[in-house]
Structures are given as C-alpha cells and as structure tokens.
Design a protein around this motif. Structure first.
Motif, PDB file in Angstrom:
ATOM      1  N   UNK A 174      35.374 -44.313   0.748  1.00 58.57           N
ATOM      2  CA  UNK A 174      35.490 -45.462   1.656  1.00 58.57           C
ATOM      3  C   UNK A 174      35.936 -46.702   0.898  1.00 58.57           C
ATOM      4  N   UNK A 175      35.301 -46.977  -0.249  1.00 58.62           N
ATOM      5  CA  UNK A 175      35.640 -48.187  -1.007  1.00 58.62           C
ATOM      6  C   UNK A 175      37.075 -48.154  -1.490  1.00 58.62           C
ATOM      7  N   UNK A 176      37.565 -46.998  -1.896  1.00 55.24           N
ATOM      8  CA  UNK A 176      38.936 -46.920  -2.392  1.00 55.24           C
ATOM      9  C   UNK A 176      39.935 -47.242  -1.282  1.00 55.24           C
ATOM     10  N   UNK A 177      39.700 -46.690  -0.096  1.00 64.42           N
ATOM     11  CA  UNK A 177      40.585 -47.014   1.021  1.00 64.42           C
ATOM     12  C   UNK A 177      40.449 -48.486   1.407  1.00 64.42           C
ATOM     13  N   UNK A 178      39.221 -48.979   1.482  1.00 64.09           N
ATOM     14  CA  UNK A 178      38.995 -50.350   1.925  1.00 64.09           C
ATOM     15  C   UNK A 178      39.625 -51.350   0.956  1.00 64.09           C
ATOM     16  N   UNK A 179      39.404 -51.153  -0.341  1.00 68.26           N
ATOM     17  CA  UNK A 179      39.948 -52.105  -1.321  1.00 68.26           C
ATOM     18  C   UNK A 179      41.474 -52.034  -1.374  1.00 68.26           C
ATOM     19  N   UNK A 180      42.028 -50.839  -1.189  1.00 70.08           N
ATOM     20  CA  UNK A 180      43.489 -50.748  -1.132  1.00 70.08           C
ATOM     21  C   UNK A 180      44.005 -51.456   0.121  1.00 70.08           C
ATOM     22  N   UNK A 181      43.263 -51.362   1.215  1.00 67.48           N
ATOM     23  CA  UNK A 181      43.638 -52.093   2.416  1.00 67.48           C
ATOM     24  C   UNK A 181      43.620 -53.592   2.189  1.00 67.48           C
ATOM     25  N   UNK A 182      42.598 -54.098   1.499  1.00 74.07           N
ATOM     26  CA  UNK A 182      42.531 -55.530   1.216  1.00 74.07           C
ATOM     27  C   UNK A 182      43.674 -55.962   0.303  1.00 74.07           C
ATOM     28  N   UNK A 183      44.031 -55.094  -0.644  1.00 74.88           N
ATOM     29  CA  UNK A 183      45.151 -55.393  -1.545  1.00 74.88           C
ATOM     30  C   UNK A 183      46.435 -55.603  -0.736  1.00 74.88           C
ATOM     31  N   UNK A 184      46.722 -54.674   0.168  1.00 79.85           N
ATOM     32  CA  UNK A 184      47.928 -54.797   0.996  1.00 79.85           C
ATOM     33  C   UNK A 184      47.820 -55.988   1.945  1.00 79.85           C
ATOM     34  N   UNK A 185      46.624 -56.218   2.483  1.00 80.61           N
ATOM     35  CA  UNK A 185      46.448 -57.308   3.433  1.00 80.61           C
ATOM     36  C   UNK A 185      46.760 -58.651   2.783  1.00 80.61           C
ATOM     37  N   UNK A 186      46.288 -58.856   1.566  1.00 76.26           N
ATOM     38  CA  UNK A 186      46.542 -60.126   0.876  1.00 76.26           C
ATOM     39  C   UNK A 186      48.020 -60.304   0.560  1.00 76.26           C
ATOM     40  N   UNK A 187      48.726 -59.197   0.385  1.00 74.61           N
ATOM     41  CA  UNK A 187      50.162 -59.258   0.115  1.00 74.61           C
ATOM     42  C   UNK A 187      50.992 -59.268   1.403  1.00 74.61           C
ATOM     43  N   UNK A 188      50.325 -59.292   2.544  1.00 72.38           N
ATOM     44  CA  UNK A 188      50.965 -59.294   3.860  1.00 72.38           C
ATOM     45  C   UNK A 188      51.758 -58.013   4.125  1.00 72.38           C
ATOM     46  N   UNK A 189      51.342 -56.915   3.490  1.00 71.22           N
ATOM     47  CA  UNK A 189      51.904 -55.604   3.820  1.00 71.22           C
ATOM     48  C   UNK A 189      51.036 -55.018   4.939  1.00 71.22           C
TER      49      UNK A 189
END
Length: 290
Positions: A51-66
């Motif tokens: 869960x954390x790996x997916x969530x943190x990767x999601x936050x990474x993309x979100x901050x980059x506006x992907x």
C-alpha cells in the motif's frame, strides 16, 4: 526512396507523439512499479508495505502534476486498502484534474459519508464538492472566425469544455469581443463588462492551420506524404484583474502517405481539432483554471 523514408519517419513520429500525449497511465506506472509484481500482490493482499509503495508513488506523480499516473497509483493503493479515506480523497482530486467530474464528486461524497471527524479532510472534501458544483463561467473569443474551418474550432472547443462539466460557457459574441481585442481601452471595458455578468475567465483563441506535400522533385513517380498541423494560440484573461493568467500554444500534427479522399482529409482535420480541444481542457485544469 527518400520520400518514402521521410513519410515513414513522419508516421512514426505521429505514433510516438500520440502515445506520449495520451499518457497511458497503466503502462507508465507499471514500468515504475515493476518491483510490485502480481504474485506479490496476490501473496500479500492488504499488505501495508505494498500500500505504501503505491501511495507514495501516487504522491510523487501528484506533486509533479502527472495526474493520470497519480490516479492509477492511488487506485492501486485503494485496491490494497479500500478503507484508507485519504487515498480515496486523492483519487477524487485526480479524477477532477483529468476532467472526470462525476467520478470526483462520488469520491468526495464517499469520504464525507465515512469520515465523521470535522478535520481538514472533511473540510477539503466539502470545499471540492462546492467548487465542482459551481462551474467556472467562461467566455470564448475566437480571433479569426472567418470560415468553416474556424467554425470547427468553435464547435470542438465548446464541446470539450462543456463535456468536462467543469465550465459554463457564456456567449460573448454579441458584445463584438473580437473587434475590441486590438484596442487596450476597449478590451479592458469588455473584460469589466464580463465581470458584471459573472464571467471569471475569457479565453482568446487563434487558430492556425498548415499542410504541405513532401515529395522528391527529382522523381517522376513514387510515394508522397501529406503533413498537417493545427495550432491553437490561447490567452486566458482573468476578468477581475484584467490580466493574462495563462498563455498556451497547443500544436497537433498528423501525416499520411499517398492520396487522401475528401472524407479522409476531413477525418484528419477533425482528429487534430479533437485532440487539441481535449488538451486545452487538461491544461486549464492543470493550471487551476476551473
């Protein structure tokens, strides 16, 4: 010969541009998350580590506006732990940024239905619901509306903005806005009048089209390629301060080998219009104009 090679390169470039332009979220995100295999997910359903790996990767993309890639990652995190309401909230935000208003509203309402505390998550969800239920009033000014091709721009752009349900289009043509654009004083008066009508943003859109035949003048016979391009030059004016809030140049191209029938030519032109109009909506959302 050389003409066939050029035509092939143009066709390949078109495929690559369309592939990258569509931002296929499953492919990109799976490439980045290849360490999480299906076997691992099946072996450890509900795993906090997965869960954390997916969530943190999601936050990474979100901050980059992907946002499409972020949406995919948050959805995978939500599949692992559907009870995490913060993940559901971010799924809703991503749906909004990719122009899926109804799906976004459903997620924010889900958060409110299952989250009883009056904290930031509750307030943010209510704020997004209020914002989505109050679409931005927007005016469209087409600066070179002189022919049937320009009327295509009006139609495709208006349809894309309306389809997103994020905008309410107000007709400003009766105010002769195009004529006012070149006169700063008259343009400011026009924007001021828009403010009184509740219009918060005016999009000024100029369409440029070009086409050319690529061939080898030394060849009597052989293949040739047709290349098409469509450019939308867009300036978004905020009506309250009467200033440019966004300046965009959207370019779409296509290539075709050999002769084109009239219906095929129309289909290519429509495809360019549709892609550019959809990109305009995403650009507005990405830049917080909604």
């Amino acid at each position: 010969g050389r003409v066939g090679y050029i035509a092939g390169v143009l066709a390949a470039q078109k495929i690559v541009r369309e592939f990258n332009g569509s931002k296929p979220p499953e492919l990109y995100s799976l490439l980045e998350l290849k360490g999480i295999s299906e076997q691992e997910l099946m072996a450890a359903p509900g795993s906090p580590r997965v869960f954390r790996r997916f969530y943190h990767k999601g936050m990474y993309h979100f901050r980059k506006k992907n946002f499409e890639q972020a949406l995919y990652c948050f959805q995978q995190a939500g599949n692992v732990n559907p009870d995490d309401l913060l993940t559901q909230f971010y799924i809703g935000v991503c749906h909004m940024y990719v122009g899926q208003k109804n799906l976004a509203l459903a997620k924010f309402e889900l958060v409110l239905d299952n989250h009883q505390r009056n904290d930031k998550l509750t307030k943010d969800s209510r704020s997004w619901i209020h914002r989505l239920n109050d679409p931005l009033k927007i005016g469209l000014v087409f600066l070179n509306e002189r022919g049937p091709q320009d009327s295509d721009s009006v139609r495709f752009i208006s349809q894309a903005l309306s389809r997103s349900a994020m905008f309410e289009i107000i007709d400003v043509n009766r105010w002769r806005a195009g004529e006012a654009f070149d006169d700063p004083g008259q343009w400011n008066r026009f924007l001021k009048s828009c403010t009184r009508k509740g219009i918060r943003v005016v999009l000024c859109i100029q369409t440029e089209r070009a086409s050319r035949i690529l061939t080898d003048p030394n060849l009597v016979e052989g293949d040739f390629a047709s290349e098409f391009s469509l450019t939308h030059k867009i300036k978004a004016y905020g009506t309250s301060k009467r200033q440019i809030v966004l300046d965009l140049n959207l370019l779409e191209t296509a290539a075709h080998i050999g002769n084109l029938s009239a219906p095929e030519d129309d289909a290519i032109q429509s495809s360019l219009q549709r892609r550019s109009s959809d990109e305009l909506v995403l650009s507005l959302l990405e830049n917080e104009i909604f």
